[in-house]
Scaffold this active site. Structure first.
Site, short mmCIF file in Angstrom:
data_model
loop_
_atom_site.label_atom_id
_atom_site.label_comp_id
_atom_site.label_asym_id
_atom_site.label_seq_id
_atom_site.Cartn_x
_atom_site.Cartn_y
_atom_site.Cartn_z
N TYR A 61 0.84 -1.19 0.00
CA TYR A 61 0.00 0.00 0.00
C TYR A 61 0.89 1.25 0.00
O TYR A 61 1.62 1.50 0.96
CB TYR A 61 -0.95 0.05 1.21
CG TYR A 61 -1.96 -1.10 1.28
CD1 TYR A 61 -2.22 -1.92 0.17
CD2 TYR A 61 -2.68 -1.35 2.44
CE1 TYR A 61 -3.14 -2.96 0.24
CE2 TYR A 61 -3.62 -2.38 2.52
CZ TYR A 61 -3.83 -3.19 1.42
OH TYR A 61 -4.75 -4.21 1.49
N1 LIG Z 1 -6.43 -8.42 0.81
C1 LIG Z 1 -6.70 -7.69 -0.23
O1 LIG Z 1 -6.42 -8.06 -1.39
C2 LIG Z 1 -7.37 -6.34 -0.03
C3 LIG Z 1 -7.86 -5.63 -1.14
C4 LIG Z 1 -8.51 -4.41 -0.90
C5 LIG Z 1 -8.64 -3.93 0.39
N2 LIG Z 1 -8.12 -4.63 1.44
C6 LIG Z 1 -8.26 -4.13 2.84
O2 LIG Z 1 -9.61 -3.79 3.08
C7 LIG Z 1 -9.71 -2.44 3.52
C8 LIG Z 1 -11.00 -1.83 3.06
O3 LIG Z 1 -11.06 -1.86 1.63
P1 LIG Z 1 -11.81 -0.73 0.84
O4 LIG Z 1 -11.23 0.59 1.18
O5 LIG Z 1 -11.83 -1.14 -0.59
O6 LIG Z 1 -13.27 -0.86 1.52
P2 LIG Z 1 -14.70 -0.34 1.09
O7 LIG Z 1 -15.47 -0.22 2.35
O8 LIG Z 1 -15.29 -1.19 0.03
O9 LIG Z 1 -14.44 1.12 0.47
C9 LIG Z 1 -13.98 2.14 1.30
C10 LIG Z 1 -14.05 3.45 0.54
O10 LIG Z 1 -15.41 3.81 0.26
C11 LIG Z 1 -15.62 5.22 0.51
N3 LIG Z 1 -16.50 5.29 1.70
C12 LIG Z 1 -16.44 4.52 2.82
N4 LIG Z 1 -17.42 4.85 3.69
C13 LIG Z 1 -18.12 5.85 3.12
C14 LIG Z 1 -19.24 6.60 3.52
N5 LIG Z 1 -19.84 6.39 4.69
N6 LIG Z 1 -19.72 7.56 2.68
C15 LIG Z 1 -19.14 7.78 1.48
N7 LIG Z 1 -18.06 7.09 1.03
C16 LIG Z 1 -17.54 6.14 1.85
C17 LIG Z 1 -14.23 5.80 0.74
O11 LIG Z 1 -13.59 6.08 -0.51
P3 LIG Z 1 -13.83 7.43 -1.35
O12 LIG Z 1 -13.92 8.56 -0.36
O13 LIG Z 1 -12.65 7.51 -2.26
O14 LIG Z 1 -15.10 7.24 -2.09
C18 LIG Z 1 -13.50 4.61 1.36
O15 LIG Z 1 -12.11 4.71 1.27
C19 LIG Z 1 -8.44 -1.77 2.98
O16 LIG Z 1 -8.08 -0.61 3.70
C20 LIG Z 1 -7.43 -2.87 3.13
O17 LIG Z 1 -6.96 -2.89 4.46
C21 LIG Z 1 -7.50 -5.83 1.25
#
Ligand SMILES: NC(=O)c1ccc[n+]([C@@H]2O[C@H](COP(=O)([O-])OP(=O)(O)OC[C@H]3O[C@@H](n4cnc5c(N)ncnc54)[C@H](OP(=O)(O)O)[C@@H]3O)[C@@H](O)[C@H]2O)c1
Length: 343
Positions: A61
């Site tokens: 990351y």
């Molecule tokens: N193992 C793997 O391959 C893998 C892959 C991906 C992620 N991960 C892990 O999973 C975690 C979460 O993944 P993700 O960030 O993709 O999760 P997600 O919950 O699907 O998306 C989070 C994103 O959505 C938006 N968001 C979240 N809550 C919101 C709200 N209440 N209102 C408006 N927009 C909102 C924000 O981005 P914006 O503000 O840009 O819209 C936020 O960064 C990562 O931090 C990482 O630790 C692991």
């Protein structure tokens, strides 16, 4: 905040884990979040204040920046948290600076410890399967890290079920430490894991920690059908969205999410996260955020619970694909029901 056992391990983690993928701005990762140290510190403090004790990052990351920033934000509080990071992705053009070889795992762990500013990692996760390295080499190197005290628990991410089962069997045979958790792509839009990986994890005692539970923000409802989302949001900034799905199906699911969220007076994001929290195999849902108000909003999901009828409605609007051999086994299992023998 409730604390759940991570699979059958003795480790308790908060039912929401904070994912630090939005920390840092190197390369592609700038579009995922691009947060600076002060913004990262605020998010970590909000999570800690809400009772989150589980934090997730990865070496890749922002090319190490996320680990550095999370380590700084947790300074002085390290002993209160369960810290997870990952190894497997490419960290430099060097031929060996990628994958799950003994060499890269040991180097990767040393580098993560340095960047995080800690002397042990609570949960060390292999970021995905490595088709080039024998599993025995990977698993024995991971076992050594536990024996050396550099790592407490092992987890994996992005494995097929056969790969995970093979890894668990090898660890068993060699008396190596086993994976205690699976970090998997799991959301209302992506329930594929329920076909093989969920039953496997339940059978073998691994805890599931869903990643991208909001489909990178789609399930917040901020991307209108046929229109564009907010300019500063990830799915608007990415040239090609990393999380891809059938849009028609996704909007149908979102409509049901919104019907429930409107009736309850909560946000669609809370409903989507709550749905995963109601799944028995899930130990902790990994939430991401770029703004404090998003995190505050999402953390509220632990204050209420979807009813069984609401979970059923969400299950029904997001059915699993009719994959073989699932449909055949669903059919053949009928003749094991002795209360309805038909010859
Ligand atoms: N193992 C793997 O391959 C893998 C892959 C991906 C992620 N991960 C892990 O999973 C975690 C979460 O993944 P993700 O960030 O993709 O999760 P997600 O919950 O699907 O998306 C989070 C994103 O959505 C938006 N968001 C979240 N809550 C919101 C709200 N209440 N209102 C408006 N927009 C909102 C924000 O981005 P914006 O503000 O840009 O819209 C936020 O960064 C990562 O931090 C990482 O630790 C692991």
């Amino acid at each position: 905040m409730q604390y759940r056992q991570l699979g059958k391990s003795g480790l308790f983690v908060s039912e929401l884990c904070f994912g630090a993928m939005s920390f840092g701005a190197r390369g592609y990762w700038e579009k995922i979040g691009g947060l600076d140290q002060e913004a990262a510190r605020r998010l970590v403090d909000i999570a800690l204040d809400a009772g989150v004790n589980f934090f997730d990052t990865a070496d890749v990351y922002s090319h190490g920046q996320s680990e550095e920033m999370l380590g700084k934000a947790l300074k002085g509080k390290r002993d209160q948290v369960v810290l997870a990071t990952k190894v497997r992705g490419r960290m430099s053009p060097g031929v060996n600076d990628v994958g799950l070889s003994r060499l890269h795992i040991i180097q990767g762990c040393e580098n993560s410890l340095r960047r995080l500013g800690v002397d042990y990692i609570d949960l060390y996760i292999v970021h995905s399967f490595d088709f080039m390295t024998p599993l025995e080499e990977t698993l024995s190197a991971l076992n050594d890290l536990v024996r050396q005290g550099k790592v407490r628990y092992l987890g994996c991410s992005n494995f097929f079920a056969w790969q995970l089962m093979k890894a668990l069997s090898l660890s068993d045979r060699h008396h190596w430490e086993k994976f205690v958790s699976l970090q998997a792509h799991y959301s209302l839009l992506a329930r594929d894991v329920e076909i093989e990986l969920v039953p496997l994890c339940q059978d073998q005692g691994l805890g599931i920690t869903p990643w991208s539970p909001l489909a990178a923000g789609f399930l917040t409802g901020k991307y209108p059908r046929g229109g564009k989302g907010p300019k500063d949001a990830r799915r608007s900034k990415e040239d090609q969205n990393f999380i891809q799905f059938d849009e028609d199906r996704a909007y149908t699911i979102l409509e049901e999410v919104k019907r429930i969220s409107d009736a309850r007076g909560v946000s669609p994001a809370q409903v989507s996260l709550n749905y995963l929290l109601r799944k028995q195999a899930v130990s902790s849902v990994i939430i991401g955020a770029t703004k404090p108000e998003q995190l505050e909003e999402n953390l509220k999901t632990v204050t209420w619970q979807l009813s069984t009828e609401e979970v059923r409605a969400l299950d029904e609007v997001s059915p699993l694909p009719r994959l073989y051999p699932k449909w055949m086994l669903d059919f053949t299992r009928l003749d094991r029901d002795n209360s309805r023998v038909i010859i």
